[in-house]
Design a protein around this motif. Structure first.
Motif, PDB file in Angstrom:
ATOM      1  N   ARG A  40       0.568  -1.153  -0.219  1.00 50.59           N
ATOM      2  CA  ARG A  40      -0.086  -0.004  -0.174  1.00 50.59           C
ATOM      3  C   ARG A  40       1.264   1.270  -0.013  1.00 50.59           C
ATOM      4  O   ARG A  40       0.488   2.223  -0.775  1.00 50.59           O
ATOM      5  N   VAL A  41       1.714   1.477   0.726  1.00 48.42           N
ATOM      6  CA  VAL A  41       2.567   2.329   0.598  1.00 48.42           C
ATOM      7  C   VAL A  41       3.363   2.467  -0.595  1.00 48.42           C
ATOM      8  O   VAL A  41       3.316   3.260  -1.420  1.00 48.42           O
ATOM      9  N   ILE A  42       4.037   1.950  -1.078  1.00 43.59           N
ATOM     10  CA  ILE A  42       4.485   1.779  -2.434  1.00 43.59           C
ATOM     11  C   ILE A  42       3.588   2.095  -3.625  1.00 43.59           C
ATOM     12  O   ILE A  42       3.587   2.867  -4.237  1.00 43.59           O
ATOM     13  N   ASP A  43       2.299   1.563  -3.386  1.00 44.02           N
ATOM     14  CA  ASP A  43       1.054   2.121  -4.335  1.00 44.02           C
ATOM     15  C   ASP A  43       0.753   3.700  -4.211  1.00 44.02           C
ATOM     16  O   ASP A  43       0.328   4.587  -5.661  1.00 44.02           O
ATOM     17  N   LEU A  44       1.093   3.901  -3.151  1.00 43.15           N
ATOM     18  CA  LEU A  44       0.678   5.283  -2.783  1.00 43.15           C
ATOM     19  C   LEU A  44       1.878   6.365  -2.793  1.00 43.15           C
ATOM     20  O   LEU A  44       1.191   7.753  -3.704  1.00 43.15           O
ATOM     21  N   LEU A  45       3.013   6.280  -3.049  1.00 42.01           N
ATOM     22  CA  LEU A  45       4.268   6.565  -3.421  1.00 42.01           C
ATOM     23  C   LEU A  45       3.957   7.215  -5.043  1.00 42.01           C
ATOM     24  O   LEU A  45       4.069   7.896  -5.534  1.00 42.01           O
ATOM     25  N   ALA A  46       3.395   5.689  -5.510  1.00 43.17           N
ATOM     26  CA  ALA A  46       3.738   5.611  -7.374  1.00 43.17           C
ATOM     27  C   ALA A  46       2.831   6.107  -7.716  1.00 43.17           C
ATOM     28  O   ALA A  46       2.174   6.924  -9.048  1.00 43.17           O
ATOM     29  N   ASP A  47       1.643   6.982  -6.994  1.00 37.66           N
ATOM     30  CA  ASP A  47       0.267   7.470  -7.041  1.00 37.66           C
ATOM     31  C   ASP A  47       0.240   9.392  -6.799  1.00 37.66           C
ATOM     32  O   ASP A  47      -0.204   9.789  -7.129  1.00 37.66           O
ATOM     33  N   SER A  48       1.671   9.182  -6.156  1.00 38.08           N
ATOM     34  CA  SER A  48       1.589  10.314  -5.996  1.00 38.08           C
ATOM     35  C   SER A  48       3.182  11.688  -6.782  1.00 38.08           C
ATOM     36  O   SER A  48       2.663  11.076  -8.001  1.00 38.08           O
ATOM     37  N   ASN A  49       3.196  13.179  -7.058  1.00 35.22           N
ATOM     38  CA  ASN A  49       3.565  13.211  -7.593  1.00 35.22           C
ATOM     39  C   ASN A  49       4.473  13.410  -8.160  1.00 35.22           C
ATOM     40  O   ASN A  49       5.807  13.590  -9.053  1.00 35.22           O
ATOM     41  N   ILE A  50       5.436  12.366  -7.831  1.00 35.20           N
ATOM     42  CA  ILE A  50       6.860  11.632  -7.736  1.00 35.20           C
ATOM     43  C   ILE A  50       6.670  11.830  -9.480  1.00 35.20           C
ATOM     44  O   ILE A  50       7.304  10.974  -9.759  1.00 35.20           O
ATOM     45  N   GLY A  51       5.225  10.534  -9.489  1.00 35.76           N
ATOM     46  CA  GLY A  51       5.492   9.619 -10.724  1.00 35.76           C
ATOM     47  C   GLY A  51       6.085   9.220 -11.524  1.00 35.76           C
ATOM     48  O   GLY A  51       6.179   8.727 -12.457  1.00 35.76           O
ATOM     49  N   ALA A  52       7.104   8.255 -10.529  1.00 35.97           N
ATOM     50  CA  ALA A  52       8.351   7.740 -11.356  1.00 35.97           C
ATOM     51  C   ALA A  52       8.029   6.336 -12.302  1.00 35.97           C
ATOM     52  O   ALA A  52       7.566   5.178 -10.967  1.00 35.97           O
ATOM     53  N   ALA A  53       8.405   5.808 -13.210  1.00 37.01           N
ATOM     54  CA  ALA A  53       7.580   4.937 -13.558  1.00 37.01           C
ATOM     55  C   ALA A  53       8.232   3.724 -13.024  1.00 37.01           C
ATOM     56  O   ALA A  53       7.283   2.715 -12.634  1.00 37.01           O
ATOM     57  N   ILE A  54       9.006   4.112 -12.197  1.00 38.92           N
ATOM     58  CA  ILE A  54       9.600   2.938 -12.238  1.00 38.92           C
ATOM     59  C   ILE A  54       9.151   1.879 -10.894  1.00 38.92           C
ATOM     60  O   ILE A  54       9.503   0.673 -10.568  1.00 38.92           O
ATOM     61  N   LEU A  55       8.640   3.085 -10.397  1.00 39.72           N
ATOM     62  CA  LEU A  55       7.921   2.332  -8.628  1.00 39.72           C
ATOM     63  C   LEU A  55       6.954   1.289  -9.743  1.00 39.72           C
ATOM     64  O   LEU A  55       7.099   0.419  -8.487  1.00 39.72           O
TER      65      LEU A  55
END
Length: 330
Positions: free
Chosen positions: A200-215
């Motif tokens: 869940r933490v990873i999914d939230l970070l991936a959906d944040s404004n960092i938007g890193a595709a590799i995540l």
């Protein structure tokens, strides 16, 4: 077209498969012959002598590990330039410093051959699909000559400048990647809460404004490592990142600059390697780094929760669950 491939690691072999699928005749060389097995099984011809590979190729593409490998393979006593090279096109896709390429460009020009550096960014699947990003450095006329072939390997191909510009651009791209993995470890440590699982933490970070595709691309592997699980063989490991980080620091110093984030990240990756994580894939590095921040086993009860993520510190210790290794570099 007759194409020689020098260096049959995972990426080199993926490029071999791509070229064979496109109907090219491919022959390969690798310092250790058994590591060319997959390329040979795919349909490439094996040759044990570099000058013979050059003789029978219109274009030679190299994909080697470091500066020393590139210098040895091109300029060594039994290297690529010891045979008949006139009229040949050499393309080096290795992630190295600009220095070796500058030497090779001079040596090939003196022999009537062309040389282009074109390190690439992308995954093994991207290489097999011809979807890499290429950073070409060299003379414009040589880039024009190489373009039709490189366009079959790259979804985006840019001529970024003279010899050295391509090598620096690839190091710049890997700088962002290396610092990202360090930053992700610190982010996960900071965000960690016993009420939230790692996925869940990873999914939230991936959906944040960092938007890193590799995540998103590597989320499954990142979460597995955080949960103490093994993963697939490494494609870009900690030791390879250390190598690139050292080249970045050296190149910046030669240009009168400093890279403070890179310098600090290198210290962290050096520690990870010294404690047995050198062959760990980059996507598992955040878990490795977090495990190094956790207090010893005799810590007071509840310390893990204050440190962050749900998995226990024991599950994060790479010594307890073998990290897969990659093939040795050519």
């Amino acid at each position: 077209m007759n194409i020689g491939i020098v260096g049959t690691g995972r990426m080199g072999t993926a490029i071999v498969r791509r070229l064979l699928d496109l109907g090219h005749d491919v022959q390969v060389w690798n310092r250790t012959a058994y590591k060319a097995h997959d390329a040979h099984e795919a349909g490439a011809k094996w040759t044990p002598i570099l000058r013979d590979l050059v003789r029978d190729s219109d274009v030679v593409i190299s994909f080697l590990y470091d500066n020393e490998s590139v210098e040895r393979v091109y300029l060594g006593a039994n290297g690529l330039l010891t045979g008949r090279v006139e009229g040949r096109l050499f393309i080096d896709m290795s992630t190295v410093s600009p220095g070796p390429h500058a030497q090779i460009a001079v040596a090939t020009a003196a022999r009537g051959a062309d040389f282009l550096e074109c390190p690439v960014s992308g995954s093994i699947p991207a290489a097999q699909l011809g979807a890499l990003v290429g950073f070409a450095g060299g003379e414009a006329t040589v880039f024009t000559r190489a373009h039709p072939l490189l366009a079959q390997l790259c979804r985006r191909l840019e001529h970024v400048g003279p010899i050295g510009a391509g090598a620096r651009m690839k190091l710049a791209a890997n700088l962002l990647l290396a610092v990202f993995w360090q930053a992700l470890g610190e982010s996960l440590l900071l965000a960690g809460s016993p009420s939230m699982d790692t996925a869940r933490v990873i999914d939230l970070l991936a959906d944040s404004n960092i938007g890193a595709a590799i995540l998103r691309m590597r989320a499954t592997q990142i979460v597995a490592a955080l949960n103490g699980q093994t993963s697939a063989p490494a494609t870009f490991d900690v030791d390879a990142i250390r190598k690139d980080l050292r080249y970045m620091v050296q190149e910046a110093a030669e240009r009168g600059n400093s890279l403070p984030l890179v310098t600090r990240a290198l210290e962290c990756f050096d520690r990870a390697s010294s404690e047995g994580g050198g062959r760990a894939d980059s996507a598992t590095y955040p878990a490795l780094w977090i495990s190094q921040q956790v207090a010893p086993v005799e810590e007071p009860r509840g310390m893990n929760e204050r440190q962050g993520l749900r998995p226990s510190s024991d599950s994060l210790r790479y010594a307890d669950h073998g990290i897969p290794t990659h093939s040795e570099p050519v």
